[in-house]
Scaffold this motif. Structure first.
Motif, PDB file in Angstrom:
ATOM      1  N   LEU A  89       0.809  -1.215   0.000  1.00  0.00           N
ATOM      2  CA  LEU A  89       0.000   0.000   0.000  1.00  0.00           C
ATOM      3  C   LEU A  89       0.842   1.264   0.000  1.00  0.00           C
ATOM      4  O   LEU A  89       0.297   2.369   0.023  1.00  0.00           O
ATOM      5  CB  LEU A  89      -0.943  -0.004   1.212  1.00  0.00           C
ATOM      6  CG  LEU A  89      -1.903  -1.197   1.297  1.00  0.00           C
ATOM      7  CD1 LEU A  89      -2.748  -1.114   2.557  1.00  0.00           C
ATOM      8  CD2 LEU A  89      -2.795  -1.265   0.066  1.00  0.00           C
ATOM      9  N   SER A  90       2.157   1.124  -0.047  1.00  0.00           N
ATOM     10  CA  SER A  90       3.025   2.306  -0.012  1.00  0.00           C
ATOM     11  C   SER A  90       3.358   2.833  -1.407  1.00  0.00           C
ATOM     12  O   SER A  90       3.928   3.909  -1.543  1.00  0.00           O
ATOM     13  CB  SER A  90       4.326   1.975   0.728  1.00  0.00           C
ATOM     14  OG  SER A  90       5.009   0.914   0.071  1.00  0.00           O
ATOM     15  N   GLY A  91       3.014   2.080  -2.452  1.00  0.00           N
ATOM     16  CA  GLY A  91       3.322   2.499  -3.822  1.00  0.00           C
ATOM     17  C   GLY A  91       2.089   2.972  -4.567  1.00  0.00           C
ATOM     18  O   GLY A  91       1.148   3.535  -3.978  1.00  0.00           O
ATOM     19  N   ASP A  92       2.078   2.753  -5.878  1.00  0.00           N
ATOM     20  CA  ASP A  92       0.980   3.154  -6.739  1.00  0.00           C
ATOM     21  C   ASP A  92      -0.243   2.293  -6.429  1.00  0.00           C
ATOM     22  O   ASP A  92      -0.221   1.073  -6.602  1.00  0.00           O
ATOM     23  CB  ASP A  92       1.388   2.970  -8.200  1.00  0.00           C
ATOM     24  CG  ASP A  92       0.311   3.415  -9.180  1.00  0.00           C
ATOM     25  OD1 ASP A  92      -0.803   3.769  -8.735  1.00  0.00           O
ATOM     26  OD2 ASP A  92       0.584   3.409 -10.400  1.00  0.00           O
ATOM     27  N   PRO A  93      -1.358   2.899  -5.972  1.00  0.00           N
ATOM     28  CA  PRO A  93      -2.543   2.109  -5.622  1.00  0.00           C
ATOM     29  C   PRO A  93      -3.066   1.277  -6.796  1.00  0.00           C
ATOM     30  O   PRO A  93      -3.608   0.192  -6.590  1.00  0.00           O
ATOM     31  CB  PRO A  93      -3.575   3.163  -5.205  1.00  0.00           C
ATOM     32  CG  PRO A  93      -2.780   4.367  -4.838  1.00  0.00           C
ATOM     33  CD  PRO A  93      -1.556   4.344  -5.700  1.00  0.00           C
ATOM     34  N   LEU A  94      -2.904   1.787  -8.020  1.00  0.00           N
ATOM     35  CA  LEU A  94      -3.446   1.081  -9.174  1.00  0.00           C
ATOM     36  C   LEU A  94      -2.665  -0.189  -9.504  1.00  0.00           C
ATOM     37  O   LEU A  94      -3.098  -0.984 -10.339  1.00  0.00           O
ATOM     38  CB  LEU A  94      -3.485   2.000 -10.391  1.00  0.00           C
ATOM     39  CG  LEU A  94      -4.384   3.240 -10.253  1.00  0.00           C
ATOM     40  CD1 LEU A  94      -4.339   4.076 -11.512  1.00  0.00           C
ATOM     41  CD2 LEU A  94      -5.819   2.837  -9.924  1.00  0.00           C
ATOM     42  N   LYS A  95      -1.527  -0.379  -8.863  1.00  0.00           N
ATOM     43  CA  LYS A  95      -0.749  -1.601  -9.076  1.00  0.00           C
ATOM     44  C   LYS A  95      -0.958  -2.621  -7.963  1.00  0.00           C
ATOM     45  O   LYS A  95      -0.390  -3.713  -7.996  1.00  0.00           O
ATOM     46  CB  LYS A  95       0.734  -1.255  -9.192  1.00  0.00           C
ATOM     47  CG  LYS A  95       1.078  -0.445 -10.446  1.00  0.00           C
ATOM     48  CD  LYS A  95       2.566  -0.189 -10.567  1.00  0.00           C
ATOM     49  CE  LYS A  95       2.899   0.587 -11.839  1.00  0.00           C
ATOM     50  NZ  LYS A  95       4.346   0.870 -11.950  1.00  0.00           N
ATOM     51  N   VAL A  96      -1.770  -2.263  -6.969  1.00  0.00           N
ATOM     52  CA  VAL A  96      -2.002  -3.168  -5.843  1.00  0.00           C
ATOM     53  C   VAL A  96      -3.003  -4.239  -6.254  1.00  0.00           C
ATOM     54  O   VAL A  96      -4.083  -3.948  -6.769  1.00  0.00           O
ATOM     55  CB  VAL A  96      -2.539  -2.394  -4.624  1.00  0.00           C
ATOM     56  CG1 VAL A  96      -2.836  -3.370  -3.469  1.00  0.00           C
ATOM     57  CG2 VAL A  96      -1.541  -1.336  -4.170  1.00  0.00           C
ATOM     58  N   LEU A  97      -2.637  -5.485  -6.049  1.00  0.00           N
ATOM     59  CA  LEU A  97      -3.535  -6.603  -6.305  1.00  0.00           C
ATOM     60  C   LEU A  97      -4.082  -7.127  -4.985  1.00  0.00           C
ATOM     61  O   LEU A  97      -3.413  -7.065  -3.952  1.00  0.00           O
ATOM     62  CB  LEU A  97      -2.802  -7.732  -7.034  1.00  0.00           C
ATOM     63  CG  LEU A  97      -2.155  -7.375  -8.376  1.00  0.00           C
ATOM     64  CD1 LEU A  97      -1.424  -8.596  -8.944  1.00  0.00           C
ATOM     65  CD2 LEU A  97      -3.196  -6.871  -9.364  1.00  0.00           C
TER      66      LEU A  97
END
Length: 630
Positions: free
Chosen positions: A504-512
């Motif tokens: 959750l610390s990076g790009d939200p759209l890349k979170v699976l």
């Protein structure tokens, strides 16, 4: 003798000949054969032929009977003449001579006929649903539904699950659809909600230490209707398990679903659970244009952007100059005719797209200059043409004076080298075709998926005698609003992100997320997730979607508080009962397997719902209705 019947209308056989019996049911059909009245008497279990001649003491009464009158008859069982035996009926070897009769319920003129296969408008069928349900097909569907539910329960108990009931009146929860709100009389200005699903409660059951829960649960969602979705309420097999990972859930629910389809599938082939592929959400969108693919159709779409980049087909070449655009191909084995290609192009136009480009392959003569020059580009292509990795030239499938020619407007624009590269990537040959769509995938994926289905059906590639399952996994946790760019949950907000807090610390759209669906024959049957049981991860996940900690505590306080006291890792899923039965019954509309469904406008025509409340009801609830604007 019993007041109404000694046997059902499916019971009597040749061994009952000579007995006096009592039957009760509905007059299904009446036939007058020269003064002798033959009546098919029907109940829930079957049909028995009864007859009455002028010698019967109740002949005058029987003459007055009409379709769908409910009657009781007493009579003597007799054997039919061998030439008159009806092999289609279990009771076809006998008939009952009426000696006494009582009308239990007369029927007025019918708004729809129960006997036969007449088609009636949906409005008529739903307004008089109790008559519609008397029809044989509807009796069969509702019996199937009951049997499926009983089988599911048996299979869940066999895996050490217990059934627990959760509340019907609860608090509003964001499950992806609109709530049905219920005003509170005791707390004016406040509202309960009918549960979209037992989501929070089943998680709290896990926190309570029950380990395995299931329920045949009613769910309520204020949704727009579709052929495979009820606009108000539906039932699902809801289950949850503690101390499990994603695969544990798959291994638990798959035998239940497969077993039900084997038991009630009418002999159609059911893929074994061990053969159910696990396909990522991204791959499913690429290959099938949907997250609920129909794997009975073998067609897989592919990204062919590189073959059009900088090509002579300006429309696609210019599209590819912009980031995020792609060109995708839909292979069409056996679809290599201009007539079929033009028909699919027209299909795309009806779906709102400008059309679909296409290429098809045919056997063509090499031009004289190519025959005379071994270094001619077409001779080189001829030598390189292959199928399934083998040179068709060397195998003798291409005569020395022929080659596999790509035809159609696209082929002329991009040239033989590029079309040959596309053909080899798609593993197509003579008599095959490919269709092409371009742009941002979100703008054409839906149509591409529908086109794939149409191509598979029209070219008879789809195996219609099969139930094909696939797990769809690795769903994105978040999505961005196209207009505002705002981040929100794309699916279940209570799912555990893959990678936990670190993800959750990076790009939200890349979170699976650990979210998954089970697709069957183009329908979503099961949806579930491994749950987010860690409060700190939950707060962060909701924060990325624009929900502050205070709002999360306010809206989900019961669950958040419970997670403070030793919540176990847990996960589960829900399977749509209505949709399962729809597939098993081979129906195209979910209303055919629901006892009392709403119409397309979410109205109950039979009961008159929704209705206007009385003024004293509104006053008691301290509510006022604002009339809609014209």
């Amino acid at each position: 003798m019993h007041a109404y019947r000694s046997h059902t209308c499916a019971d009597l056989r040749k061994e009952h000949v000579g007995e006096t019996v009592r039957l009760a049911g509905w007059v299904h059909r009446i036939r007058d054969h020269g003064g002798v009245l033959f009546i098919d008497l029907r109940d829930h279990y079957g049909v028995t032929q009864v007859l009455c001649d002028p010698d019967s003491p109740v002949f005058a009464q029987v003459e007055k009977l009409r379709s769908e009158w409910c009657v009781r008859i007493d009579g003597v069982v007799k054997a039919r003449d061998e030439s008159l035996v009806n092999a289609k009926l279990p009771t076809g070897e006998i008939e009952v001579y009426i000696r006494d009769m009582d009308v239990l319920g007369a029927a007025e003129e019918l708004p729809l006929i129960v006997f036969g296969d007449q088609e009636y408008p949906e409005e008529t069928r739903l307004r008089y649903r109790y008559l519609d349900l008397r029809r044989a097909e509807m009796q069969k569907n509702m019996t199937l539904r009951s049997d499926v539910v009983a089988s599911i329960r048996k299979r869940m108990w066999a895996q050490d699950f217990r059934e627990y009931q959760t509340p019907i009146i609860t608090a509003s929860s964001p499950e992806g659809a609109r709530d049905f709100l219920v005003p509170s009389r005791l707390h004016p200005g406040k509202f309960y909600a009918l549960p979209q699903a037992p989501q929070q409660f089943k998680q709290l059951i896990m926190v309570s230490g029950f380990d395995k829960y299931f329920q045949i649960a009613p769910c309520f969602r204020d949704e727009d209707p579709r052929a495979d979705r009820s606009p108000t309420d539906f039932y699902q097999l809801d289950l949850e398990m503690s101390f499990v990972e994603q695969q544990d859930v798959f291994d638990t629910v798959a035998p239940v679903i497969a077993g039900v389809f084997e038991e009630f599938g009418g002999g159609r082939r059911v893929d074994a659970p061990g053969d159910w592929p696990q396909i990522s959400y991204a791959d499913s969108a690429l290959w099938y244009g949907t997250d609920k693919p129909d794997l009975r159709n073998p067609i897989k779409m592919q990204d062919v952007s590189e073959h059009f980049r900088g090509s002579g087909f300006a429309i696609f070449a210019k599209l590819l100059e912009h980031e995020g655009n792609e060109i995708r191909a839909i292979p069409a084995p056996k679809g290599g005719s201009r007539k079929f290609c033009d028909r699919m192009n027209a299909f795309a136009q009806k779906e709102g797209l400008p059309g679909m480009g296409y290429i098809f392959w045919r056997l063509a003569d090499l031009p004289p200059e190519a025959m005379e020059n071994m270094d001619h580009p077409l001779r080189k292509i001829q030598r390189e043409q292959s199928f399934a990795g083998e040179s068709v030239f060397e195998r003798g499938e291409i005569p020395a004076n022929k080659y596999w020619e790509a035809a159609g407007p696209l082929a002329k624009n991009i040239g033989p080298e590029r079309t040959e590269a596309i053909r080899q990537q798609l593993d197509l040959g003579v008599g095959d075709a490919a269709f092409f769509l371009g742009g941002k995938p979100a703008s054409f994926e839906r149509v591409a998926g529908k086109a794939r289905d149409v191509i598979g059906a029209e070219l008879e590639l789809t195996d219609t005698d099969r139930f094909a399952f696939a797990w769809i996994v690795d769903f994105p946790m978040y999505e961005a609003d196209e207009e505002t760019g705002d981040i929100d949950f794309s699916h279940n907000p209570f799912s555990m992100p893959q990678g936990g807090m670190d993800a959750l610390s990076g790009d939200p759209l890349k979170v699976l997320g650990y979210q998954y669906d089970l697709a069957c024959n183009g329908y979503e049957l099961v949806s579930g997730a491994i749950r987010n049981h860690r409060p700190e991860i939950m707060f962060k996940a909701f924060e990325l979607a624009g929900y502050g900690e205070d709002e999360v505590r306010k809206r989900f306080g019961g669950m958040v508080n419970a997670f403070r006291f030793g919540a176990p890792p847990h996960g589960g899923c829900a399977a749509g009962i209505d949709r399962i039965v729809m597939l098993l019954a081979d129906e195209q509309n979910i209303r055919e397997v629901i006892m009392f469904p709403m119409n397309q406008r979410a109205e109950d025509l039979m009961m008159g719902a929704p209705s206007e409340p009385a003024s004293d009801q509104l006053m008691e609830l301290r509510l006022r209705v604002i009339p809609p604007e014209n």
